[in-house]
Motif scaffolding. Structure first.
Motif, mmCIF file in Angstrom:
data_model
loop_
_atom_site.group_PDB
_atom_site.id
_atom_site.type_symbol
_atom_site.label_atom_id
_atom_site.label_comp_id
_atom_site.label_asym_id
_atom_site.label_seq_id
_atom_site.Cartn_x
_atom_site.Cartn_y
_atom_site.Cartn_z
ATOM 1 N N THR A 127 0.825 -1.205 0.000
ATOM 2 C CA THR A 127 0.000 0.000 0.000
ATOM 3 C C THR A 127 0.865 1.263 0.000
ATOM 4 O O THR A 127 0.342 2.364 -0.132
ATOM 5 N N GLN A 128 2.195 1.083 0.158
ATOM 6 C CA GLN A 128 3.102 2.227 0.263
ATOM 7 C C GLN A 128 4.358 1.986 -0.564
ATOM 8 O O GLN A 128 4.836 0.858 -0.667
ATOM 9 N N MET A 129 4.898 3.082 -1.135
ATOM 10 C CA MET A 129 6.163 3.053 -1.863
ATOM 11 C C MET A 129 7.042 4.169 -1.308
ATOM 12 O O MET A 129 6.645 5.338 -1.326
ATOM 13 N N ALA A 130 8.214 3.802 -0.802
ATOM 14 C CA ALA A 130 9.083 4.779 -0.144
ATOM 15 C C ALA A 130 10.387 4.958 -0.905
ATOM 16 O O ALA A 130 10.777 4.114 -1.714
ATOM 17 N N THR A 131 11.044 6.073 -0.645
ATOM 18 C CA THR A 131 12.400 6.265 -1.144
ATOM 19 C C THR A 131 13.247 6.808 -0.011
ATOM 20 O O THR A 131 12.747 7.517 0.871
ATOM 21 N N ALA A 132 14.548 6.446 -0.015
ATOM 22 C CA ALA A 132 15.431 6.835 1.077
ATOM 23 C C ALA A 132 15.730 8.331 1.054
ATOM 24 O O ALA A 132 15.828 8.970 2.092
ATOM 25 N N SER A 133 15.899 8.891 -0.140
ATOM 26 C CA SER A 133 16.249 10.296 -0.264
ATOM 27 C C SER A 133 15.902 10.786 -1.661
ATOM 28 O O SER A 133 15.974 10.026 -2.627
ATOM 29 N N LEU A 134 15.557 12.056 -1.764
ATOM 30 C CA LEU A 134 15.288 12.635 -3.075
ATOM 31 C C LEU A 134 16.575 12.870 -3.847
ATOM 32 O O LEU A 134 16.538 13.111 -5.052
ATOM 33 N N GLY A 135 17.704 12.825 -3.155
ATOM 34 C CA GLY A 135 18.992 12.857 -3.835
ATOM 35 C C GLY A 135 19.315 14.151 -4.542
ATOM 36 O O GLY A 135 20.004 14.144 -5.566
ATOM 37 N N GLY A 136 18.850 15.277 -4.018
ATOM 38 C CA GLY A 136 19.162 16.556 -4.634
ATOM 39 C C GLY A 136 20.634 16.919 -4.496
ATOM 40 O O GLY A 136 21.383 16.290 -3.738
ATOM 41 N N LYS A 137 21.050 17.931 -5.231
ATOM 42 C CA LYS A 137 22.455 18.350 -5.219
ATOM 43 C C LYS A 137 22.799 19.043 -3.905
ATOM 44 O O LYS A 137 22.097 19.957 -3.467
ATOM 45 N N VAL A 138 23.897 18.597 -3.291
ATOM 46 C CA VAL A 138 24.363 19.153 -2.026
ATOM 47 C C VAL A 138 25.865 19.382 -2.129
ATOM 48 O O VAL A 138 26.599 18.515 -2.602
ATOM 49 N N THR A 139 26.329 20.552 -1.695
ATOM 50 C CA THR A 139 27.755 20.860 -1.666
ATOM 51 C C THR A 139 28.148 21.260 -0.254
ATOM 52 O O THR A 139 27.615 22.236 0.294
ATOM 53 N N ALA A 140 29.057 20.487 0.329
ATOM 54 C CA ALA A 140 29.518 20.755 1.699
ATOM 55 C C ALA A 140 28.347 20.890 2.671
ATOM 56 O O ALA A 140 28.338 21.749 3.551
ATOM 57 N N GLY A 141 27.348 20.032 2.495
ATOM 58 C CA GLY A 141 26.214 20.013 3.412
ATOM 59 C C GLY A 141 25.164 21.073 3.153
ATOM 60 O O GLY A 141 24.225 21.223 3.938
ATOM 61 N N VAL A 142 25.304 21.834 2.033
ATOM 62 C CA VAL A 142 24.382 22.928 1.750
ATOM 63 C C VAL A 142 23.775 22.754 0.359
ATOM 64 O O VAL A 142 24.461 22.365 -0.591
ATOM 65 N N THR A 143 22.480 23.042 0.249
ATOM 66 C CA THR A 143 21.790 23.008 -1.043
ATOM 67 C C THR A 143 21.119 24.357 -1.288
ATOM 68 O O THR A 143 21.225 25.269 -0.463
ATOM 69 N N THR A 144 20.443 24.496 -2.411
ATOM 70 C CA THR A 144 19.765 25.749 -2.737
ATOM 71 C C THR A 144 18.255 25.584 -2.628
ATOM 72 O O THR A 144 17.727 24.477 -2.738
ATOM 73 N N MET A 145 17.563 26.695 -2.444
ATOM 74 C CA MET A 145 16.105 26.645 -2.374
ATOM 75 C C MET A 145 15.524 26.169 -3.704
ATOM 76 O O MET A 145 14.536 25.424 -3.728
ATOM 77 N N ASP A 146 16.145 26.597 -4.808
ATOM 78 C CA ASP A 146 15.675 26.139 -6.115
ATOM 79 C C ASP A 146 15.769 24.621 -6.233
ATOM 80 O O ASP A 146 14.872 23.982 -6.800
ATOM 81 N N GLU A 147 16.845 24.038 -5.694
ATOM 82 C CA GLU A 147 17.016 22.588 -5.762
ATOM 83 C C GLU A 147 15.978 21.873 -4.903
ATOM 84 O O GLU A 147 15.432 20.841 -5.284
ATOM 85 N N VAL A 148 15.680 22.436 -3.747
ATOM 86 C CA VAL A 148 14.665 21.837 -2.868
ATOM 87 C C VAL A 148 13.292 21.902 -3.538
ATOM 88 O O VAL A 148 12.533 20.920 -3.520
ATOM 89 N N LYS A 149 12.974 23.033 -4.151
ATOM 90 C CA LYS A 149 11.690 23.159 -4.838
ATOM 91 C C LYS A 149 11.599 22.202 -6.023
ATOM 92 O O LYS A 149 10.550 21.588 -6.261
ATOM 93 N N ARG A 150 12.695 22.075 -6.768
ATOM 94 C CA ARG A 150 12.706 21.149 -7.904
ATOM 95 C C ARG A 150 12.456 19.724 -7.435
ATOM 96 O O ARG A 150 11.635 18.992 -8.013
ATOM 97 N N ALA A 151 13.159 19.321 -6.368
ATOM 98 C CA ALA A 151 13.010 17.969 -5.846
ATOM 99 C C ALA A 151 11.594 17.724 -5.326
ATOM 100 O O ALA A 151 11.014 16.650 -5.529
ATOM 101 N N ALA A 152 11.030 18.714 -4.644
ATOM 102 C CA ALA A 152 9.674 18.570 -4.108
ATOM 103 C C ALA A 152 8.646 18.463 -5.229
ATOM 104 O O ALA A 152 7.724 17.632 -5.167
ATOM 105 N N ASP A 153 8.793 19.289 -6.248
ATOM 106 C CA ASP A 153 7.854 19.232 -7.380
ATOM 107 C C ASP A 153 7.912 17.865 -8.066
ATOM 108 O O ASP A 153 6.869 17.288 -8.417
ATOM 109 N N GLU A 154 9.117 17.369 -8.262
ATOM 110 C CA GLU A 154 9.271 16.069 -8.909
ATOM 111 C C GLU A 154 8.622 14.961 -8.073
ATOM 112 O O GLU A 154 7.916 14.097 -8.609
ATOM 113 N N TYR A 155 8.837 15.009 -6.766
ATOM 114 C CA TYR A 155 8.297 13.932 -5.929
ATOM 115 C C TYR A 155 6.786 14.048 -5.769
ATOM 116 O O TYR A 155 6.099 13.035 -5.624
ATOM 117 N N ASN A 156 6.252 15.263 -5.790
ATOM 118 C CA ASN A 156 4.798 15.418 -5.784
ATOM 119 C C ASN A 156 4.189 14.765 -7.023
ATOM 120 O O ASN A 156 3.131 14.127 -6.955
#
Length: 332
Positions: A127-156
């Motif tokens: 009844t459920q399908m999971a993923t460990a991580s959206l795997g967005g781009k991260v540099t030195a532990g930091v990502t961008t808001m654009d990358e977070v929005k892109r990843a969220a839109d794709e997963y939605n």
């Protein structure tokens, strides 16, 4: 009042006693695990047996220690390729009296072969399908808001397709989710994703081993009621030093808001090969659930508010056995 015969009286008395005994035994069974939910285990830490073609043997080992529900990984994972026949896999699971409500899927296979993965999940009865991580781009532990929005839109979008098939998409909290966004306040990516992901299309699966980076699970469960369908359980020693985690926030970054209760390190989570960002492989090291410093009764009580309907121990075999033994006695 109508009279009954002596024979009917004894027959009714015996029946009532049997029903009472059945209900009593059922109550004991329900009280023997948190929230009356089946005790579950992720299969990834035990993938060597699956790769060897001994999935049936692994199922029997689970049954022997009291596991009632399992979570698989999709056949796109090398070790699980032998389970590509969903109907045959379901038969093995059913033959051992187990349930399999969910599995983990890599983002690449969700992008390129989602219809096939949905069909496989439904063949097994998930009844459920999971993923460990959206795997967005991260540099030195930091990502961008654009990358977070892109990843969220794709997963939605992925969640919407799963919903059409009657399946619920879940998101874990490792790697990308443990990074910080390059905003002045350095917000935790996981928190931003909770705001951007559609709560109907994407539910969350909380990974206990990541709590030192993403924050207190009790806070999340109470702040976001109904958003969390599942949990991965690992014992967490709040006094242990924090191992370096690939994709997580760098040293000196502001803590999650609100932060975990004390400094220290998360125990191991999923291996990098699953798209995770934790320092150690799934189930490596750590301590058993109940032999750590967490208040599991409080966590499970909050998990009910969060909406949790299943949970899976994700540890080495010895730790799984000890964790299951503890969960059998945890009455919440």
């Amino acid at each position: 009042m109508a009279m009954i015969s002596r024979r009917d009286f004894f027959r009714k008395t015996a029946t009532d006693a049997a029903v009472a005994g059945f209900l009593a035994s059922g109550a004991v069974k329900l009280g023997a695990a948190p929230l009356g939910l089946p005790i579950g285990s992720q299969t990834y830490p035990h993938r060597a047996m699956v790769l060897e073609g001994n999935f049936a043997g692994l199922c029997q080992m689970f049954v022997d220690i009291g596991v009632q529900s399992i979570e698989l990984c999709s056949p796109s994972y090398r070790e699980f390729a032998g389970l590509a026949d969903g109907k045959a896999t379901k038969k093995i699971i059913d033959d051992h009296g187990l349930k399999c409500p969910s599995a983990h899927f890599g983002m690449n296979v969700l992008r390129t072969k989602q219809p096939e993965m949905i069909a496989w999940a439904k063949d097994i009865g998930m009844t459920q399908m999971a993923t460990a991580s959206l795997g967005g781009k991260v540099t030195a532990g930091v990502t961008t808001m654009d990358e977070v929005k892109r990843a969220a839109d794709e997963y939605n979008t992925i969640g919407a397709e799963a919903a059409k098939a009657g399946l619920q998409q879940l998101l874990h909290d490792e790697g990308f989710e443990m990074s910080r966004v390059d905003t002045p306040d350095g917000r935790l990516t996981y928190e931003v994703l909770l705001e951007l992901l559609d709560p109907k299309l994407v539910k969350m699966q909380f990974q206990m081993s990541a709590m030192r980076a993403v924050g207190d699970p009790v806070m999340y469960f109470t702040k976001y009621p109904g958003r969390f369908t599942s949990m991965h359980l690992q014992g967490v020693d709040l006094n242990a030093p924090m191992p370096a985690a690939r994709g997580a926030a760098p040293a000196g970054a502001p803590p999650a808001t609100p932060a975990a209760a004390a400094p220290g390190g998360a125990q191991s989570g999923q291996a990098a090969g699953r798209g995770a960002g934790t320092a150690a492989g799934a189930g490596a090291g750590g301590v058993a659930v109940g032999k750590d410093s967490l208040d599991w009764a409080k966590i499970f009580a909050a998990a009910k508010t969060g909406g949790v309907i299943n949970y899976f121990v994700e540890q080495t075999w010895d730790l799984t056995r000890d964790s299951v033994a503890f969960l059998k006695k945890l009455n919440v």
